[in-house]
Design a protein around this motif. Structure first.
Motif, PDB file in Angstrom:
ATOM      1  N   SER A 375     -26.034 -45.628  38.200  1.00  0.00           N
ATOM      2  CA  SER A 375     -26.296 -44.439  39.012  1.00  0.00           C
ATOM      3  C   SER A 375     -25.024 -43.938  39.679  1.00  0.00           C
ATOM      4  N   GLY A 376     -24.035 -44.826  39.849  1.00  0.00           N
ATOM      5  CA  GLY A 376     -22.810 -44.450  40.543  1.00  0.00           C
ATOM      6  C   GLY A 376     -21.681 -44.044  39.627  1.00  0.00           C
ATOM      7  N   ALA A 377     -21.910 -44.070  38.311  1.00  0.00           N
ATOM      8  CA  ALA A 377     -20.888 -43.655  37.351  1.00  0.00           C
ATOM      9  C   ALA A 377     -21.417 -42.481  36.538  1.00  0.00           C
ATOM     10  N   ASN A 378     -20.584 -41.467  36.353  1.00  0.00           N
ATOM     11  CA  ASN A 378     -20.968 -40.256  35.632  1.00  0.00           C
ATOM     12  C   ASN A 378     -20.312 -40.269  34.255  1.00  0.00           C
ATOM     13  N   PRO A 379     -21.096 -40.422  33.163  1.00  0.00           N
ATOM     14  CA  PRO A 379     -20.490 -40.497  31.830  1.00  0.00           C
ATOM     15  C   PRO A 379     -19.943 -39.165  31.345  1.00  0.00           C
ATOM     16  N   VAL A 380     -20.214 -38.085  32.069  1.00  0.00           N
ATOM     17  CA  VAL A 380     -19.689 -36.772  31.691  1.00  0.00           C
ATOM     18  C   VAL A 380     -18.336 -36.530  32.349  1.00  0.00           C
ATOM     19  N   SER A 381     -18.286 -36.689  33.672  1.00  0.00           N
ATOM     20  CA  SER A 381     -17.025 -36.493  34.387  1.00  0.00           C
ATOM     21  C   SER A 381     -16.162 -37.751  34.379  1.00  0.00           C
ATOM     22  N   ASP A 383     -16.290 -39.987  36.730  1.00  0.00           N
ATOM     23  CA  ASP A 383     -16.147 -40.471  38.106  1.00  0.00           C
ATOM     24  C   ASP A 383     -17.077 -41.654  38.364  1.00  0.00           C
ATOM     25  N   PHE A 384     -16.596 -42.633  39.122  1.00  0.00           N
ATOM     26  CA  PHE A 384     -17.482 -43.703  39.556  1.00  0.00           C
ATOM     27  C   PHE A 384     -17.066 -44.204  40.922  1.00  0.00           C
ATOM     28  N   SER A 385     -18.064 -44.603  41.681  1.00  0.00           N
ATOM     29  CA  SER A 385     -17.885 -45.262  42.970  1.00  0.00           C
ATOM     30  C   SER A 385     -19.063 -46.195  43.134  1.00  0.00           C
ATOM     31  N   VAL A 386     -18.818 -47.497  43.083  1.00  0.00           N
ATOM     32  CA  VAL A 386     -19.901 -48.475  43.040  1.00  0.00           C
ATOM     33  C   VAL A 386     -19.655 -49.598  44.037  1.00  0.00           C
ATOM     34  N   GLY A 387     -20.742 -50.171  44.512  1.00  0.00           N
ATOM     35  CA  GLY A 387     -20.637 -51.319  45.397  1.00  0.00           C
ATOM     36  C   GLY A 387     -20.124 -52.531  44.643  1.00  0.00           C
ATOM     37  N   ALA A 399      -9.278 -66.378  46.900  1.00  0.00           N
ATOM     38  CA  ALA A 399      -9.268 -66.759  48.312  1.00  0.00           C
ATOM     39  C   ALA A 399     -10.617 -66.388  48.929  1.00  0.00           C
ATOM     40  N   GLU A 400     -10.614 -65.764  50.113  1.00  0.00           N
ATOM     41  CA  GLU A 400     -11.846 -65.528  50.850  1.00  0.00           C
ATOM     42  C   GLU A 400     -12.738 -64.482  50.161  1.00  0.00           C
ATOM     43  N   PRO A 401     -14.069 -64.627  50.332  1.00  0.00           N
ATOM     44  CA  PRO A 401     -15.009 -63.699  49.707  1.00  0.00           C
ATOM     45  C   PRO A 401     -15.122 -62.392  50.490  1.00  0.00           C
ATOM     46  N   VAL A 402     -15.468 -61.309  49.761  1.00  0.00           N
ATOM     47  CA  VAL A 402     -15.684 -59.997  50.386  1.00  0.00           C
ATOM     48  C   VAL A 402     -16.976 -59.398  49.838  1.00  0.00           C
ATOM     49  N   ARG A 403     -17.598 -58.562  50.655  1.00  0.00           N
ATOM     50  CA  ARG A 403     -18.809 -57.850  50.240  1.00  0.00           C
ATOM     51  C   ARG A 403     -18.886 -56.546  51.030  1.00  0.00           C
ATOM     52  N   GLU A 404     -19.958 -55.789  50.783  1.00  0.00           N
ATOM     53  CA  GLU A 404     -20.145 -54.493  51.431  1.00  0.00           C
ATOM     54  C   GLU A 404     -18.912 -53.614  51.232  1.00  0.00           C
ATOM     55  N   ALA A 405     -18.430 -53.598  49.997  1.00  0.00           N
ATOM     56  CA  ALA A 405     -17.261 -52.806  49.646  1.00  0.00           C
ATOM     57  C   ALA A 405     -17.595 -51.937  48.440  1.00  0.00           C
ATOM     58  N   THR A 406     -16.750 -50.963  48.182  1.00  0.00           N
ATOM     59  CA  THR A 406     -16.890 -50.130  46.987  1.00  0.00           C
ATOM     60  C   THR A 406     -15.547 -50.045  46.282  1.00  0.00           C
ATOM     61  N   ILE A 407     -15.610 -49.906  44.968  1.00  0.00           N
ATOM     62  CA  ILE A 407     -14.416 -49.595  44.189  1.00  0.00           C
ATOM     63  C   ILE A 407     -14.660 -48.257  43.513  1.00  0.00           C
ATOM     64  N   ALA A 408     -13.601 -47.456  43.384  1.00  0.00           N
ATOM     65  CA  ALA A 408     -13.751 -46.117  42.838  1.00  0.00           C
ATOM     66  C   ALA A 408     -12.539 -45.729  42.011  1.00  0.00           C
ATOM     67  N   SER A 409     -12.793 -44.901  41.009  1.00  0.00           N
ATOM     68  CA  SER A 409     -11.755 -44.310  40.181  1.00  0.00           C
ATOM     69  C   SER A 409     -12.478 -43.380  39.211  1.00  0.00           C
ATOM     70  N   THR A 410     -11.880 -43.132  38.064  1.00  0.00           N
ATOM     71  CA  THR A 410     -12.573 -42.474  36.964  1.00  0.00           C
ATOM     72  C   THR A 410     -12.483 -43.392  35.744  1.00  0.00           C
ATOM     73  N   ARG A 413      -9.245 -42.751  33.819  1.00  0.00           N
ATOM     74  CA  ARG A 413      -8.051 -43.357  34.408  1.00  0.00           C
ATOM     75  C   ARG A 413      -8.106 -44.872  34.281  1.00  0.00           C
ATOM     76  N   MET A 414      -9.292 -45.433  34.434  1.00  0.00           N
ATOM     77  CA  MET A 414      -9.444 -46.880  34.342  1.00  0.00           C
ATOM     78  C   MET A 414      -8.968 -47.382  32.976  1.00  0.00           C
ATOM     79  N   LEU A 415      -9.331 -46.669  31.903  1.00  0.00           N
ATOM     80  CA  LEU A 415      -8.908 -47.079  30.568  1.00  0.00           C
ATOM     81  C   LEU A 415      -7.392 -47.008  30.407  1.00  0.00           C
ATOM     82  N   GLN A 416      -6.768 -46.089  31.143  1.00  0.00           N
ATOM     83  CA  GLN A 416      -5.311 -45.952  31.073  1.00  0.00           C
ATOM     84  C   GLN A 416      -4.600 -46.915  32.019  1.00  0.00           C
TER      85      GLN A 416
END
Length: 447
Positions: A375-381, A383-387, A399-410, A413-416
């Motif tokens: 739901s957070g990634a658009n296969p047309v544009s 764009d993605f922003s996901v928890g 090292a230490e664990p993290v949560r309640e975060a998001t990663i974003a890009s397109t 760009r990710m493939l490049q």
């Protein structure tokens, strides 16, 4: 000749002048055992069978199905499909595929021993999984569910254009969802073991995986927002490939829903990155010798050394695109007409282990899970922003664990931005394989 193929051929043989007829016949036997809080919560076992019939006449298509394989049902279903074709929309590209000369792979996907595996033993496996998860770590507070499941699937396709296909396969699995806690902190984690026969299943592996995934994020906090190099766990990589699969479908291109439309021959990923869909690989969960239109499956190279080679196609989408089917028709059973899809997506693995890649990164984030990707990634544009949840990478080590975060890009760009591909290829539940993937310059948002 098998019973199901014989039935399909009979229906295809009832073709009238000026029409094409396809019959898809399937039979499935499945069992599911679910354990909760140490007791069997549910047990189900069912057999389903049926036929789906397509008729193409006058550039119109009709479809009908029935959940029965007796003579009268077969004839009534064909008659209904003929009637429905009269109401179809005229489309010059409609037409059933003809044999294309590709030989089907010789795949050993069926295990006779599954049918002889007693239901009591299936229940025992699920109960044992529940017990082993609980004993795996003192921080395990409970097991949300422990499940055993299996399926035996047989299908056959015959058409008036000369297609004849028959395939059968078995699968079985163990899944567990563990609940871990320390103080007021609670985390969950899942584990699995999959195979084609019960002897392939490993209770200890599934239990250990569930316990480790549940406990390793205890004490997690929100990370500081920044740009990071992300090391994607194999399960996370497989999830991203699942999103990419939609953009690599010829059907999506025709509907204007692909970010790759019109980009064949372009450099869409870093050199050295190769992505294939190969249902002829027996290790893949989606392995099959034939697609859902009865053509032989084959290894399709979608991205080679970063260059987009093309898309997966069924007979219709390939005809509209001016190419041909790539043996990539899929369907959800006898109740649906064929669509287009991948079955066994995989990146060609690299030569370095996950630990070696972490050492290369130095500082970054090991992403262990993502939420809301589809739901957070658009296969047309793209764009993605996901928890996400994971572990900070410091000096080349988790090292230490993290949560309640998001990663974003397109996704483009990710493939490049891929800077490392792991050697740890693993076929996972679903239609894609996973491996460790290192991607630079993702936006991490947290505290």
């Amino acid at each position: 000749m098998t019973e199901l193929l014989d039935l399909a051929e009979r229906v295809a043989g009832w073709t009238r002048d000026g029409e094409q007829v396809e019959a898809y016949v399937a039979r499935t036997q499945d069992t599911n055992v679910r354990v909760y809080d140490g007791d069997v919560e549910s047990l189900s076992s069912a057999q389903t069978e049926g036929v789906g019939v397509r008729v193409i006449a006058g550039q119109r298509q009709g479809f009908a199905y029935a959940g029965s394989l007796d003579e009268s049902s077969l004839r009534e279903t064909l008659d209904d499909a003929r009637d429905n074709a009269g109401f179809g929309t005229i489309d010059e590209f409609l037409g059933l595929p003809e044999p294309d000369g590709v030989a089907p792979a010789d795949l050993d996907l069926f295990r006779e021993e599954l049918a002889a595996f007693a239901t009591d033993r299936k229940v025992e496996l699920a109960l044992e999984l529940d017990r082993v998860v609980r004993a795996a770590d003192p921080r395990i507070r409970g097991v949300e569910t422990a499940e055993y499941g299996d399926a035996s699937i047989e299908s056959a396709i015959a058409s008036s254009t000369g297609v004849r296909a028959h395939a059968r396969r078995t699968s079985c699995s163990l899944y567990a969802y563990a609940i871990a806690g320390e103080g007021a902190d609670t985390q969950t984690g899942y584990g699995w073991s999959i195979g084609r026969a019960p002897d392939d299943l490993d209770v200890s592996r599934a239990a250990t995986m569930a316990a480790e995934r549940a406990t390793r994020l205890l004490g997690a906090t929100k990370p500081a927002s920044r740009r990071v190099t992300a090391v994607l766990d194999p399960m996370v990589t497989a999830s991203f490939l699942g999103v990419l699969s939609g953009a690599l479908s010829g059907e999506s291109v025709l509907k204007g829903r692909s970010m790759f439309a019109g980009r064949e021959g372009e450099q869409v990923a870093v050199p050295g990155l190769t992505l294939t869909d190969d249902p002829t690989n027996p290790e893949a969960r989606g392995a099959t010798p034939y697609d859902a239109e009865g053509l032989a499956t084959r290894r399709n190279v979608l991205i080679e050394n970063g260059v987009l080679q093309g898309f997966v196609q069924n007979a219709y989408s390939g005809r509209r695109a001016g190419t041909a089917s790539t043996g990539s028709a899929v369907r959800g059973g006898f109740k649906t007409t064929p669509g287009v899809g991948t079955r066994a997506l995989a990146l060609v693995p690299g030569e370095r282990t996950q630990q070696e890649l972490l050492s290369d990164v130095g500082d970054g984030l090991l992403v262990l899970s993502v939420q809301g990707l589809h739901s957070g990634a658009n296969p047309v544009s793209g764009d993605f922003s996901v928890g996400c949840e994971g572990l900070v990478v410091r000096d080349g080590a988790p090292a230490e664990p993290v949560r309640e975060a998001t990663i974003a890009s397109t996704l483009q760009r990710m493939l490049q931005d891929v800077v490392g591909v792991g050697s740890d290829l693993e076929w996972l539940p679903g239609g894609a394989a996973g491996l460790t993937l290192v991607v630079r310059d993702l936006t991490l948002s947290g505290a």
